[in-house]
Design a protein around this motif. Structure first.
Motif, PDB file in Angstrom:
ATOM      1  N   GLU A 187      66.805  15.746  36.997  1.00 54.86           N
ATOM      2  CA  GLU A 187      67.890  15.794  36.092  1.00 54.86           C
ATOM      3  C   GLU A 187      67.560  17.102  35.207  1.00 54.86           C
ATOM      4  O   GLU A 187      68.592  17.678  34.872  1.00 54.86           O
ATOM      5  N   ASP A 188      66.404  16.933  34.781  1.00 51.04           N
ATOM      6  CA  ASP A 188      66.002  17.998  33.571  1.00 51.04           C
ATOM      7  C   ASP A 188      66.315  19.672  34.379  1.00 51.04           C
ATOM      8  O   ASP A 188      66.743  20.525  33.863  1.00 51.04           O
ATOM      9  N   TYR A 189      66.049  19.696  35.421  1.00 50.84           N
ATOM     10  CA  TYR A 189      65.976  20.808  36.362  1.00 50.84           C
ATOM     11  C   TYR A 189      67.712  21.327  36.383  1.00 50.84           C
ATOM     12  O   TYR A 189      67.567  22.546  36.160  1.00 50.84           O
ATOM     13  N   VAL A 190      68.132  20.280  36.929  1.00 46.79           N
ATOM     14  CA  VAL A 190      69.488  20.522  37.222  1.00 46.79           C
ATOM     15  C   VAL A 190      70.338  21.034  35.936  1.00 46.79           C
ATOM     16  O   VAL A 190      71.001  21.842  36.017  1.00 46.79           O
ATOM     17  N   HIS A 191      69.954  20.271  34.619  1.00 48.88           N
ATOM     18  CA  HIS A 191      70.561  20.591  33.445  1.00 48.88           C
ATOM     19  C   HIS A 191      70.124  21.970  33.101  1.00 48.88           C
ATOM     20  O   HIS A 191      71.182  22.912  32.714  1.00 48.88           O
ATOM     21  N   ARG A 192      69.123  22.458  33.268  1.00 51.37           N
ATOM     22  CA  ARG A 192      68.490  23.693  32.672  1.00 51.37           C
ATOM     23  C   ARG A 192      69.053  24.849  33.430  1.00 51.37           C
ATOM     24  O   ARG A 192      69.658  25.714  32.896  1.00 51.37           O
ATOM     25  N   ILE A 193      69.094  24.772  34.739  1.00 45.57           N
ATOM     26  CA  ILE A 193      69.599  25.963  35.580  1.00 45.57           C
ATOM     27  C   ILE A 193      71.131  25.870  35.481  1.00 45.57           C
ATOM     28  O   ILE A 193      71.635  26.938  35.633  1.00 45.57           O
TER      29      ILE A 193
END
Length: 436
Positions: free
Chosen positions: A326-332
């Motif tokens: 989820e953090d990856y999706v939020h970041r990019i």
């Protein structure tokens, strides 16, 4: 589903029309009807799905249609950061533009003048108070905040508030609220601690769980497999080669953010850092300069990954692989907004291979691994350790191969003729939906 199908107040619908919102997002279509029925809501949906409108619109409609008392705090919205509280308040002003509904954002990091404005607003009773937990509790402890008439209690980005250590503050605030109230909890994820919080605050909630969306198709995702000590030279190489602008770099710790910022300044780049050690005024200044293109690069912790709308970010660099999918999706997701193109670059060291493989499984797609620039020694081979410890080879990197405050009431009272004209115009014209 359109807003005309689930909302009845013409002034509210006129405001949505003026904001070019017509069709509901899935979270709005699922949350607004039960919210209007007075049900408690437990919703799991990622940032950017339209959660703000999903809880504010039914609250505004009920405040107006059911004639809630004025000069009282009728709704409390909790948010993890000042920036998100300001954003919610800004949306609140737009939604309530044609109605006598007041709102106020309460947050820390302000001067004495702003604190006094917040105190006066809380004493006089803004309809909707949007607050960070620590600052609202500070006002409550001073003895002049009356929350005994609150009918709506909303927690936005609840998982992030718990990550920031606000559980006790939230429960202390809840203790000042009436037991008979409507509570809505919105979270991007549903760990055990969120279930514990929900169990203590919600009464037979209507549950909504939306699967997490994949990143926008217009984000070009690539990765470099490198040794940890190669990351800084690799970052330097990318900036020297492409000189990218409008860049956000995410690192895993505040100390690493500070070190990377200093390094990039030595390259004569217009760069600033963003992390929780900064005073609120400093964070605001960084955001304003970045939005005005006076700063081209921000190096940040995950404080910047959720709930903040910044347009025209061209590149996101994950200097460190994020802990969760989820953090990856939020970041990019900070790039390629408003249907624009963007680029996400991730540096993967040998320790982060398994973590990145989980991200790829979530994406249902293998992210392209680029060769290291010419002159670099060979990076580690991209391999995955299974649960049993067995290695599964996935390929290898090559050498040179080888990501209002006080707003107060809007007392603009339009004439009946103007209101009718707005409604006719709204009915004749169909506008595209939006995500608030």
């Amino acid at each position: 589903m359109t807003f005309d199908e689930i909302l009845t107040n013409d002034d509210l619908l006129d405001a949505l029309y003026d904001m070019h919102f017509n069709e509901c997002t899935p979270i709005q279509a699922m949350a607004i009807p039960p919210a209007l029925e007075g049900r408690d809501i437990l919703a799991v949906a990622q940032t950017g799905t339209g959660k703000t409108a999903a809880y504010l619109l039914p609250v505004i409609e009920q405040l107006i249609n059911d004639n809630y008392p004025q000069d009282n705090v009728n709704c409390v919205v909790m948010a993890p950061t000042r920036e998100l509280a300001q954003q919610i308040d800004h949306q609140m002003q737009g939604f309530s533009y044609y109605m006598p509904v007041t709102s106020m954002a309460i947050y820390g990091g302000t001067d004495g003048v702003t604190y006094e404005q917040q105190r006066k607003g809380l004493k006089s009773g803004a309809d909707v108070v949007i607050a960070t937990p620590g600052r609202l509790l500070s006002h409550i402890n001073m003895g002049y905040v009356d929350l005994s008439k609150v009918s709506f209690f909303i927690l936005d980005e609840a998982d992030r508030m718990l990550d920031m250590g606000f559980y006790d503050d939230i429960m202390k605030i809840a203790a000042h609220l009436p037991k008979e109230r409507q509570t809505m909890l919105f979270s991007a994820t549903m760990p055990d601690k969120i279930e514990k919080l929900a169990a203590g605050l919600l009464d037979n909630p209507f549950e909504i769980k939306l699967s997490m969306s994949k990143p926008a198709e217009k984000i070009k995702q690539v990765a470099y497999v490198c040794h940890e000590e190669q990351k800084v030279p690799l970052l330097q190489s990318l900036f020297r080669k492409d000189n990218p602008e409008r860049v956000v770099i995410f690192a895993s710790s505040k100390q690493k953010v500070k070190e990377l910022t200093s390094m990039l300044r030595r390259l004569k780049l217009n760069v600033a850092e963003m992390h929780s050690d900064l005073e609120q005024k400093e964070r605001d200044e960084v955001m304003l300069k970045f939005k005005a293109s006076r700063i081209n690069v921000i190096v940040a912790t995950d404080i910047l990954s959720r709930g903040i709308d910044i347009d025209n970010i061209e590149t996101v660099i994950n200097f460190d692989v994020p802990r969760e999918e989820e953090d990856y999706v939020h970041r990019i997701g900070r790039t390629a907004r408003a249907d624009k193109e963007g680029r996400a670059i991730t540096f993967i060291n040998s320790k982060d291979m398994l973590r990145f493989n989980k991200i790829e499984k979530f994406l249902e797609n293998e992210v392209e691994k680029l060769p290291l620039p010419e002159g670099f020694s060979q990076g580690p081979e991209y391999k995955i350790l299974s649960v049993k410890g067995k290695r599964k080879w996935r390929g290898r990197s090559k050498n040179h191969s080888g990501k209002n405050s006080s707003t107060g009431k809007n007392s603009n009272t339009s004439s009946e003729k103007t209101s009718i004209n707005r409604r006719r115009r709204r009915k004749k014209t169909s506008s595209g939906g939006g995500s608030v």
